[in-house]
Design a protein around this motif. Structure first.
Motif, PDB file in Angstrom:
ATOM      1  N   ASP A  14       1.070  -1.071   0.052  1.00  0.00           N
ATOM      2  CA  ASP A  14      -0.063   0.085  -0.087  1.00  0.00           C
ATOM      3  C   ASP A  14       0.755   1.378  -0.035  1.00  0.00           C
ATOM      4  O   ASP A  14       2.248   1.147   0.179  1.00  0.00           O
ATOM      5  CB  ASP A  14      -0.827   0.006   1.186  1.00  0.00           C
ATOM      6  CG  ASP A  14      -2.142   0.901   1.050  1.00  0.00           C
ATOM      7  OD1 ASP A  14      -2.262   1.582   0.108  1.00  0.00           O
ATOM      8  OD2 ASP A  14      -3.044   0.854   2.031  1.00  0.00           O
ATOM      9  N   SER A  17      -0.960   7.198   1.870  1.00  0.00           N
ATOM     10  CA  SER A  17      -2.276   7.866   1.805  1.00  0.00           C
ATOM     11  C   SER A  17      -3.372   7.169   2.624  1.00  0.00           C
ATOM     12  O   SER A  17      -3.514   6.018   2.744  1.00  0.00           O
ATOM     13  CB  SER A  17      -2.560   8.189   0.235  1.00  0.00           C
ATOM     14  OG  SER A  17      -3.225   6.946  -0.168  1.00  0.00           O
ATOM     15  N   PRO A  18      -4.356   8.089   3.078  1.00  0.00           N
ATOM     16  CA  PRO A  18      -5.395   7.215   3.859  1.00  0.00           C
ATOM     17  C   PRO A  18      -6.169   6.442   2.970  1.00  0.00           C
ATOM     18  O   PRO A  18      -6.877   5.602   3.466  1.00  0.00           O
ATOM     19  CB  PRO A  18      -6.153   8.483   4.355  1.00  0.00           C
ATOM     20  CG  PRO A  18      -6.004   9.774   3.587  1.00  0.00           C
ATOM     21  CD  PRO A  18      -4.273   9.571   3.043  1.00  0.00           C
ATOM     22  N   LYS A  19      -6.364   6.563   1.838  1.00  0.00           N
ATOM     23  CA  LYS A  19      -7.196   5.851   0.770  1.00  0.00           C
ATOM     24  C   LYS A  19      -6.402   4.604   0.162  1.00  0.00           C
ATOM     25  O   LYS A  19      -5.356   4.600   0.065  1.00  0.00           O
ATOM     26  CB  LYS A  19      -7.592   6.458  -0.387  1.00  0.00           C
ATOM     27  CG  LYS A  19      -8.719   6.014  -1.285  1.00  0.00           C
ATOM     28  CD  LYS A  19      -9.044   6.721  -2.428  1.00  0.00           C
ATOM     29  CE  LYS A  19     -10.016   6.110  -3.446  1.00  0.00           C
ATOM     30  NZ  LYS A  19     -10.514   6.882  -4.599  1.00  0.00           N
ATOM     31  N   ARG A  20      -7.002   3.379   0.495  1.00  0.00           N
ATOM     32  CA  ARG A  20      -6.649   2.075   0.047  1.00  0.00           C
ATOM     33  C   ARG A  20      -6.149   2.238  -1.355  1.00  0.00           C
ATOM     34  O   ARG A  20      -6.900   2.751  -2.281  1.00  0.00           O
ATOM     35  CB  ARG A  20      -7.543   1.129   0.036  1.00  0.00           C
ATOM     36  CG  ARG A  20      -7.045  -0.540  -0.322  1.00  0.00           C
ATOM     37  CD  ARG A  20      -5.948  -0.886   0.668  1.00  0.00           C
ATOM     38  NE  ARG A  20      -5.534  -2.023   0.357  1.00  0.00           N
ATOM     39  CZ  ARG A  20      -4.324  -2.492   0.731  1.00  0.00           C
ATOM     40  NH1 ARG A  20      -3.567  -1.787   1.331  1.00  0.00           N
ATOM     41  NH2 ARG A  20      -4.167  -3.825   0.302  1.00  0.00           N
ATOM     42  N   LEU A  21      -4.819   1.822  -1.632  1.00  0.00           N
ATOM     43  CA  LEU A  21      -4.315   1.961  -3.049  1.00  0.00           C
ATOM     44  C   LEU A  21      -4.665   0.531  -3.799  1.00  0.00           C
ATOM     45  O   LEU A  21      -4.422  -0.510  -3.277  1.00  0.00           O
ATOM     46  CB  LEU A  21      -2.758   2.024  -3.261  1.00  0.00           C
ATOM     47  CG  LEU A  21      -1.867   1.988  -4.441  1.00  0.00           C
ATOM     48  CD1 LEU A  21      -2.534   3.172  -5.132  1.00  0.00           C
ATOM     49  CD2 LEU A  21      -0.385   1.860  -4.077  1.00  0.00           C
ATOM     50  N   ASP A  52      -7.867  -2.474   5.738  1.00  0.00           N
ATOM     51  CA  ASP A  52      -8.708  -3.080   4.569  1.00  0.00           C
ATOM     52  C   ASP A  52      -9.821  -3.262   4.855  1.00  0.00           C
ATOM     53  O   ASP A  52     -10.806  -3.201   4.031  1.00  0.00           O
ATOM     54  CB  ASP A  52      -7.815  -4.216   4.027  1.00  0.00           C
ATOM     55  CG  ASP A  52      -6.524  -4.009   3.370  1.00  0.00           C
ATOM     56  OD1 ASP A  52      -5.917  -3.023   3.509  1.00  0.00           O
ATOM     57  OD2 ASP A  52      -5.868  -4.928   3.163  1.00  0.00           O
ATOM     58  N   ASP A  53     -10.284  -3.541   6.352  1.00  0.00           N
ATOM     59  CA  ASP A  53     -11.549  -3.830   6.553  1.00  0.00           C
ATOM     60  C   ASP A  53     -12.230  -5.015   5.717  1.00  0.00           C
ATOM     61  O   ASP A  53     -13.552  -4.712   5.183  1.00  0.00           O
ATOM     62  CB  ASP A  53     -12.554  -2.626   6.538  1.00  0.00           C
ATOM     63  CG  ASP A  53     -13.804  -2.684   7.461  1.00  0.00           C
ATOM     64  OD1 ASP A  53     -13.867  -3.958   8.344  1.00  0.00           O
ATOM     65  OD2 ASP A  53     -14.696  -1.901   7.124  1.00  0.00           O
TER      66      ASP A  53
END
Length: 217
Positions: A14, A17-21, A52-53
């Protein structure tokens, strides 16, 4: 035992960044779904649950139906390895969908674990969480084929313990460098050395990503 991971060319799972790549694509997701349908359990570390939840379910209705026809649950047993027991009760994994979840932790981790009754079976394996103890417990539950889906700490434990029979590595067509976050593995003494390498048994282009499959002889 199978380790499965998607990574950048330089080995990152990954970015920071806070958003999953996204490191994979629809074709590879379907391939992973087929692998999931063929195993008895799927294991991840607590870091993967937090980052990732995931739900860790077989997505294809046809594959779920085939498992049921074979006398199995629609999706494999889901397993979390968490020495601290620090897990979010609101994570999708514990929402009650998809069958049982087993959390392996330490005695202290079980005391700290905030999961609601029925969300998961929390199993304390002594003062520390030893991987061998978890695997023996899984074997007692009938688990013969285990799929490990992350993260780097868990990958490292399985590789360093010489427990990996097969590695499925999806490689995205870019490098992350200084923007990279968690890595596929951490520094360790690995038996899969130049003197005893894994054997490459498959390479496949899945759109813009490459699949590499290695096996232990």
């Amino acid at each position: 035992m199978i380790v499965s991971a998607a990574m950048s060319i330089d080995g990152y799972l990954d970015d920071v960044s806070p958003k999953r790549l996204m490191l994979s694509n629809a074709a590879d997701f379907d391939r992973v779904d087929a692998v999931r349908a063929g195993v008895d359990a799927i294991a991840v570390g607590a870091g993967t649950v937090r980052a990732d939840d995931p739900r860790l379910l077989v997505r294809s209705p046809e594959r779920r139906d085939a498992r049921v026809e074979a006398g199995k649950a629609p999706s494999p047993l889901r397993v979390v390895l968490s020495p601290s027991g620090d897990l979010d009760p609101d994570a999708r994994l514990f929402a009650g969908e998809g069958g049982p979840v087993v959390v392996y932790t330490s005695e202290r981790g079980k005391e700290a674990c905030d999961l609601a009754p029925g969300a998961a079976e929390v199993v304390a394996l002594g003062d520390t969480l030893e991987l061998g103890d978890a695997l023996r417990d899984l074997a007692g539950r009938g688990v013969e084929r285990l799929l490990v889906e992350g993260g780097g700490t868990i990958h490292t434990l399985f590789f360093a313990g010489d427990l990996v029979d097969e590695a499925h590595l999806t490689v995205a067509p870019f490098l992350l460098g200084g923007a990279g976050g968690p890595k596929f593995v951490h520094a360790a003494a690995f038996p899969q050395s130049p003197a005893r390498p894994l054997r490459l048994v498959e390479t496949r282009a899945l759109g813009e990503v490459a699949l590499l499959v290695y096996r232990r002889d």
